[in-house]
Scaffold this motif. Structure first.
Motif, PDB file in Angstrom:
ATOM      1  N   PRO A 638       0.783  -1.451  -0.183  1.00  0.00           N
ATOM      2  CA  PRO A 638      -0.042  -0.106   0.069  1.00  0.00           C
ATOM      3  C   PRO A 638       0.994   1.192   0.087  1.00  0.00           C
ATOM      4  CG  PRO A 638      -0.850  -1.570   1.483  1.00  0.00           C
ATOM      5  CD  PRO A 638       0.461  -2.079   1.016  1.00  0.00           C
ATOM      6  N   LEU A 658      -4.750 -10.927  -1.740  1.00  0.00           N
ATOM      7  CA  LEU A 658      -4.775 -10.181  -0.565  1.00  0.00           C
ATOM      8  C   LEU A 658      -4.546 -10.992   0.757  1.00  0.00           C
ATOM      9  CD1 LEU A 658      -7.023  -8.467  -2.305  1.00  0.00           C
ATOM     10  CD2 LEU A 658      -6.035  -6.774  -0.923  1.00  0.00           C
ATOM     11  N   ASN A 668     -12.060  -2.855   5.914  1.00  0.00           N
ATOM     12  CA  ASN A 668     -11.161  -1.824   5.338  1.00  0.00           C
ATOM     13  C   ASN A 668     -11.586  -2.003   3.731  1.00  0.00           C
ATOM     14  OD1 ASN A 668      -9.744  -0.010   7.271  1.00  0.00           O
ATOM     15  ND2 ASN A 668      -9.615  -2.202   8.030  1.00  0.00           N
ATOM     16  N   GLU A 669     -11.515  -0.592   2.983  1.00  0.00           N
ATOM     17  CA  GLU A 669     -11.670  -0.526   1.558  1.00  0.00           C
ATOM     18  C   GLU A 669     -10.118  -0.551   0.892  1.00  0.00           C
ATOM     19  OE1 GLU A 669     -13.825   2.519   0.224  1.00  0.00           O
ATOM     20  OE2 GLU A 669     -15.744   1.600   0.791  1.00  0.00           O
ATOM     21  N   VAL A 670     -10.135  -1.154  -0.051  1.00  0.00           N
ATOM     22  CA  VAL A 670      -8.887  -1.308  -0.916  1.00  0.00           C
ATOM     23  C   VAL A 670      -9.001  -0.729  -2.402  1.00  0.00           C
ATOM     24  CG1 VAL A 670      -7.231  -2.403  -1.916  1.00  0.00           C
ATOM     25  CG2 VAL A 670      -7.984  -3.213   0.187  1.00  0.00           C
ATOM     26  N   GLU A 671      -8.276   0.164  -2.857  1.00  0.00           N
ATOM     27  CA  GLU A 671      -8.484   0.823  -4.082  1.00  0.00           C
ATOM     28  C   GLU A 671      -7.087   0.561  -4.986  1.00  0.00           C
ATOM     29  OE1 GLU A 671      -9.803   4.931  -6.302  1.00  0.00           O
ATOM     30  OE2 GLU A 671      -9.058   5.059  -4.164  1.00  0.00           O
ATOM     31  N   ARG A 681     -12.283  -0.696  -6.980  1.00  0.00           N
ATOM     32  CA  ARG A 681     -12.359  -0.491  -5.386  1.00  0.00           C
ATOM     33  C   ARG A 681     -13.128  -1.768  -4.907  1.00  0.00           C
ATOM     34  NH1 ARG A 681     -12.669   4.543  -2.238  1.00  0.00           N
ATOM     35  NH2 ARG A 681     -12.433   5.537  -4.246  1.00  0.00           N
ATOM     36  N   LEU A 705      -1.475   0.452  -5.055  1.00  0.00           N
ATOM     37  CA  LEU A 705      -2.496   0.051  -3.918  1.00  0.00           C
ATOM     38  C   LEU A 705      -2.733   1.049  -2.938  1.00  0.00           C
ATOM     39  CD1 LEU A 705      -4.164  -2.762  -3.870  1.00  0.00           C
ATOM     40  CD2 LEU A 705      -2.465  -3.520  -2.098  1.00  0.00           C
ATOM     41  N   ARG A 706      -4.116   1.384  -2.625  1.00  0.00           N
ATOM     42  CA  ARG A 706      -4.352   2.187  -1.589  1.00  0.00           C
ATOM     43  C   ARG A 706      -5.197   1.625  -0.648  1.00  0.00           C
ATOM     44  NH1 ARG A 706      -6.174   8.005  -4.515  1.00  0.00           N
ATOM     45  NH2 ARG A 706      -4.238   8.591  -5.171  1.00  0.00           N
ATOM     46  N   SER A 707      -5.011   1.532   0.762  1.00  0.00           N
ATOM     47  CA  SER A 707      -5.612   0.993   1.770  1.00  0.00           C
ATOM     48  C   SER A 707      -5.099   1.634   3.073  1.00  0.00           C
ATOM     49  CB  SER A 707      -5.691  -0.413   1.498  1.00  0.00           C
ATOM     50  OG  SER A 707      -6.382  -1.128   2.587  1.00  0.00           O
ATOM     51  N   LEU A 712      -1.579  -5.378   5.443  1.00  0.00           N
ATOM     52  CA  LEU A 712      -2.027  -5.994   4.278  1.00  0.00           C
ATOM     53  C   LEU A 712      -0.736  -6.102   3.363  1.00  0.00           C
ATOM     54  CD1 LEU A 712      -4.361  -6.317   2.367  1.00  0.00           C
ATOM     55  CD2 LEU A 712      -4.106  -3.872   1.756  1.00  0.00           C
TER      56      LEU A 712
END
Length: 878
Positions: A638, A658, A668-671, A681, A705-707, A712
């Protein structure tokens, strides 16, 4: 007045008497220093013994006591008249002993030895005041004493007679015969006197000094006692007697200019083991009698240390009659000093140094005498092993096989060496025939090689007429009439080649193995019997602290290969086919690994039998092929952008796998962003999840990757644009029950199963951690086929340190496993077919494995190169 006159007369008479006594005393003293008096003192101080004279073609007989076990035969050789004295000359002669009983010959043996002459204090008239042995005839030359011990047959009749005669046709010998008396030394007997007597005996029996003999030999010499036996018959008719005077005088072994030192033949080498720091001195000289003084050489001196350090020194050869000294400086540690004669002429050598610097087995380290002042002449540690010759003029070697033996018991190792009078690279050819109980052939094999001459090895042979080699037809022997009757040693130990070694499994039903060769060849046969312990050299030749070197010919504490004698041993002995192989113990560099062809074909995954549990691991791999590109993945962290390669030839959709370290991060959200733009997303709903991404255009793209989910980690099933990616592997946990995998051999060639072992630590182990077994320890072997190496059916493996990047088990962030490969080779001795390899964990540490092998070539052929680099540490157990 008369009284005074009488007193004067008496005083005058006293003075005259004293003068006469003084003159007589002076005359006596002067007479004791005359040459005649000195020669008389030489006889008075010597021991006078009566010997029996053995002329060529004549014999003497001695009645042997019924309870005798051994006889001691003491001999001298009478040299031909006119033989000049030379301290460097050696003489060889032989004695033939025949033991007869009422029903025929019980024992017949020819024994040979070499000797010299020890003389000192030469006089103007050509005589010597110091001699080891001499007679009353000034022109008669007698050699130093030599002794033979003759072991008698245990089973023989009460009446037996020993017949003695010279083995040669020109030798005249002097002999005395003794029988061992069963008597022990008194309790109060001086040990020093016993050892002094033993040291004198050692000087009479051999060239080697007393302190260099083994412990058992020294004890045997100190405790023995012999009683003389008389010849039978009438003096002058059946035997002749000759008085011989003997003294303890012997030439010293250390003085290079006077004593008989070791001969260094042309092309030969000697290896001396020394412990540093030390400064030994190498002496070289030539006893050639050239009209013009010229160097005889060159000579190469090489030192090799236990850390692999080697130094080479080129020396000019010595000029005839002029000894040359070369100081050598050795640093701390163990070294082997190798001296090689690269010239065309024989040389003499000696290496002198402190006794403490001479590396010898512990049972041979007895302190030298006071006279040596702590310095001795180093000698090579020569190992003697029994061998047998075969060839066109010798009986065929025959080995009996026990029919009750299993496959390992029917394993035979053959070591073959060519036998020559001069260095030769003539090809060696050996034929082997396996026979059944009816004498019918069950199989045949042949061994062909061209080995190199071995300068550190030689063969001690029974001297034959004309210098012939054993098993050589008489038509091929060159007659040298010029040297006949001289008695001087001219035939040095014969040249042998390096060992050509092969192994063969004999088939079921085999009863006999025959070995034949078209030329003189030395053969040694060995059977295999595992000791269950790894091969290790005996002290002081330990394997500790050895770097890039190993001990050659060193004695071992545990051995797996044991020598065997041929079944027709009596016939071979009678034909003179038994000999001794002389091998020098020395350090040698560890040669490069045997060259093997790179594996051909693709790597094929081998799966174990059954349905064992599996674990997925991810390890680094390079994207060097299309198939590898399809299998690689890229790590996503991330907040860190990476560039990945998307190939249109990859049929699967992009996917992100993941893993969460803690279930508290669920929800939690992952984008996923592609080239800075939002792509997909989703919400994390399990600690391990797979998420498909929309189809992407081919080429290189930046993936981010954003989270905010803690712990993670993610994997994208596309390779990185640069560097190495991660490849998914399936591994199997190994427990006490182990794993079994099939290995198929399609031909006679060797195949290798590669076992990749994963452990939580990267360091190597010190104890075995893995057990490998082929076909339950009893695989089917190919019979009657020569192979260079034998497959070990059972072995334990000490895992080496890992040299790879750590692998990561899928779904376990932060955990690292370290891999190393253990090859399991099924050699040419294993029969074609399907075989089962079983691996088991020996310790309590967790362990995982995977298996693969390369595709086998269409044709597999046995190797054409044969070699043996000393003892094989990999063949101590099967």
């Amino acid at each position: 007045m008369k009284t005074r006159s009488r007193a004067l007369v008496a005083l005058l008479g006293l003075m005259v008497g004293l003068a006469l006594i003084w003159g007589a005393s002076l005359a006596v003293l002067r007479n004791t220093d005359t040459p005649t008096a000195r020669r008389d003192a030489k006889f008075v101080n010597a021991e006078r013994l009566i010997f029996y004279r053995l002329e060529p073609g004549r014999e003497m007989r001695v009645r042997v006591p019924a309870d005798a076990e051994e006889l001691l035969i003491v001999t001298h050789e009478l040299l031909p008249d006119g033989t000049p004295y030379a301290p460097e000359k050696q003489y060889q002669y032989g004695l033939k002993a025949i033991l007869r009983g009422p029903d025929g010959v019980l024992l017949e043996r020819a024994i040979f030895t070499r000797t010299r002459q020890s003389k000192g204090q030469p006089q103007e008239d050509g005589t010597f005041l110091q001699e080891s042995a001499f007679t009353t005839h000034a022109d008669q030359q007698v050699t130093d004493e030599r002794e033979f011990v003759l072991r008698l047959p245990k089973e023989r009749p009460d009446y037996s007679v020993l017949y003695l005669r010279p083995a040669g046709t020109h030798d005249t010998l002097l002999a005395r015969v003794y029988v061992r008396a069963h008597r022990t030394l008194p309790l109060l007997a001086s040990q020093k006197l016993a050892l002094a007597r033993a040291e004198v005996r050692a000087g009479r029996a051999t060239f080697e000094p007393f302190e260099k003999l083994s412990t058992d030999t020294r004890r045997w010499l100190a405790e023995e006692h012999w009683e003389r036996l008389n010849a039978e018959g009438e003096a002058g008719t059946d035997y002749q007697i000759e008085p011989v005077y003997r003294t303890p005088y012997r030439l010293p072994l250390v003085e290079a200019t006077e004593s008989v030192q070791e001969r260094l033949g042309a092309g030969r080498a000697v290896a001396l083991n020394v412990t540093g720091p030390a400064k030994p001195v190498l002496w070289l000289w030539s006893d050639a009698t050239d009209a013009k003084a010229q160097p005889h050489g060159p000579v190469t001196v090489q030192t090799l240390s236990t850390d692999g350090t080697a130094h080479t020194l080129e020396l000019p050869g010595p000029v005839a009659g002029s000894p040359m000294s070369h100081p050598l400086e050795l640093p701390e540690g163990v070294h082997t000093v190798m001296v090689r004669n690269d010239g065309q002429e024989d040389l003499r050598y000696t290496v002198e140094g402190p006794f403490e610097s001479w590396l010898l087995p512990a049972d041979s380290r007895t302190q030298p005498g006071v006279a040596s002042e702590g310095r001795v002449a180093f000698l090579p540690d020569t190992r003697r092993t029994e061998a047998f010759a075969t060839g066109p003029a010798c009986p065929v070697l025959e080995l009996d096989i026990d029919p009750r033996m299993d496959a390992v018991g029917r394993l035979v190792r053959i070591d073959a060496r060519s036998l020559d009078r001069a260095p030769s690279r003539e090809p060696l050819h050996l034929n082997l025939t396996v026979l059944d109980a009816q004498g019918q052939p069950l199989g045949q094999a042949s061994l062909d090689a061209t080995p190199e001459p071995a300068p550190f090895e030689s063969a001690a042979l029974v001297p034959l007429p004309g210098g012939a080699l054993p098993c050589t037809p008489l038509a091929q022997v060159a007659q040298d009439a010029g040297s006949a009757g001289s008695g001087e040693v001219t035939d040095l130990p014969a040249w042998v080649s390096g060992a050509t070694s092969a192994r063969v499994f004999l088939p079921m039903g085999a009863r006999k193995l025959r070995v034949e060769a078209p030329r003189a060849t030395i053969v040694q046969l060995y059977s295999f019997l595992s000791s269950g312990q790894p091969v290790a050299a005996s002290a002081p030749y330990t394997n500790d602290a050895l770097t890039a070197v190993r001990w050659r010919n060193a004695p071992v504490d545990q051995r797996a290969w044991h020598p065997m004698r041929p079944a027709n041993l009596p016939t071979l002995l009678q034909a003179g086919a038994r000999l001794e192989l002389l091998s020098q113990v020395r350090l040698e560099p560890v040669g490069p690994a045997e060259e093997t062809l790179p594996p051909s074909g693709d790597a094929v995954v081998v799966r174990p039998y059954g349905s064992p549990p599996v674990v997925e691991v991810l390890e680094s791999a390079q994207a060097d092929t299309v198939d590898m590109v399809k299998a690689l993945s890229t790590v996503l962290e991330p907040g860190r952008a990476v560039r990945a390669r998307f190939d249109a030839r990859t049929p699967t959709r992009p996917e992100v796998r993941l893993s969460l370290k803690d279930a508290a991060a669920l929800g939690n959200e992952v984008e996923v962003l592609l080239d800075g733009e939002p792509l997909h997303r989703f919400t994390v709903r399990s600690t391990r999840a797979r998420e498909l991404l929309p189809p992407l255009p081919p080429g290189e793209h930046e993936v981010l990757l954003r989270s905010t989910a803690p712990g993670l980690t993610a994997m994208l099933n596309r390779p990185p644009a640069a560097g190495s990616g991660l490849r998914s592997r399936t591994v199997y946990p190994v427990g006490q029950g182990g794993l079994r995998v099939p290995v198929r051999k399609t031909g006679a060639g060797a195949v290798t199963l590669n076992v990749v072992v994963y452990t939580p630590v990267a360091e190597g182990a010190t104890m075995p951690q893995l057990s490998v077994t082929v076909d339950g320890g009893n695989p089917v072997r190919r019979a009657s086929v020569l192979v260079p190496h034998v497959t070990r059916a059972e072995r334990t493996v000490v895992l080496p340190a890992s040299e790879r990047d750590p692998a990561m088990p899928a779904g376990r962030p932060g955990v690292k496993w370290y891999a190393r490969t253990v090859p399991v080779t099924l050699g040419e001795d294993i029969a074609p077919g399907v075989h089962t390899v079983r691996v088991q964990a020996l310790g309590t540490e967790p362990m995982w494995v995977r298996f693969f092998m390369f595709g086998q070539p269409v044709e597999n052929t046995a190797p054409r190169m044969w070699n043996r680099g000393g003892w094989q540490p990999d063949e101590d157990m099967l």
